[in-house]
Enzyme design. Structure first.
Site, PDB file in Angstrom:
ATOM      1  N   GLY A  64      19.040  76.509 -20.949  1.00 16.50           N
ATOM      2  CA  GLY A  64      19.447  75.149 -20.674  1.00 16.50           C
ATOM      3  C   GLY A  64      20.803  74.962 -20.046  1.00 16.50           C
ATOM      4  CB  SER A  65      23.152  72.372 -21.069  1.00 18.61           C
ATOM      5  OG  SER A  65      24.254  71.685 -20.561  1.00 18.61           O
ATOM      6  CB  SER A  66      25.820  73.802 -16.468  1.00 14.36           C
ATOM      7  OG  SER A  66      25.890  72.388 -16.425  1.00 14.36           O
ATOM      8  N   GLY A  67      26.591  72.997 -19.747  1.00 16.12           N
ATOM      9  CA  GLY A  67      27.647  72.590 -20.662  1.00 16.12           C
ATOM     10  C   GLY A  67      27.942  73.594 -21.755  1.00 16.12           C
TER      11      GLY A  67
END
Length: 141
Positions: A64-67
């Site tokens: 998932g996320s690039s965060g």
């Protein structure tokens, strides 16, 4: 305590020995990990309500996320980051947090990759040790 040496590919180096938190599932830190405590807050994840703060956190791959890197940096700021990370396959979303922490905060969160076969050997382990100057980890049972 029994031990086993395992070869690894080091993405971020550092010296640490800490308790192991092992997962057999990928994880996205964004929306799953509480950056103020280190708790895994997703009730669908097998490590729900377990805390990674100060532990070696092993999960096969990120998802998932690039965060993710931002969550790891916030964990560093709030003193609840993992001590180290073990993956079968890391990607840039995981690596950005530890790389920036090393560069800007002078805090090392080692990140290594190991084979699937060796990853399975982590299940049931108590602690893992990392070394700044070599591509191996030691697993303690």
């Amino acid at each position: 305590m029994e031990s086993l040496s395992v070869k690894c590919k080091t993405a971020v180096s550092g010296n640490v020995r800490a308790e192991l938190l092992w997962s057999n599932e990928p994880i996205s830190f964004w929306g799953t990990v509480d950056p103020q405590s280190g708790l895994i807050r997703d009730n669908r994840h097998p490590n729900y309500m377990q805390n990674m703060a100060g532990k070696v956190f092993a999960f096969p791959t990120p998802k998932g996320s690039s965060g993710t890197g931002l969550i790891i940096l916030e964990q560093v700021r709030t003193h609840c980051a993992p001590a180290a990370i073990i993956n079968v396959r890391s990607d840039p979303v995981v690596l950005t947090g530890p790389l920036i922490a090393k560069r800007f905060y002078n805090i090392s969160i080692p990140v290594v990759n190991i084979s699937e076969e060796d990853y399975a050997k982590l299940e049931g382990a108590k602690e893992v040790e990392f070394f700044e100057d070599r591509d191996e980890i030691v697993i303690y049972y």
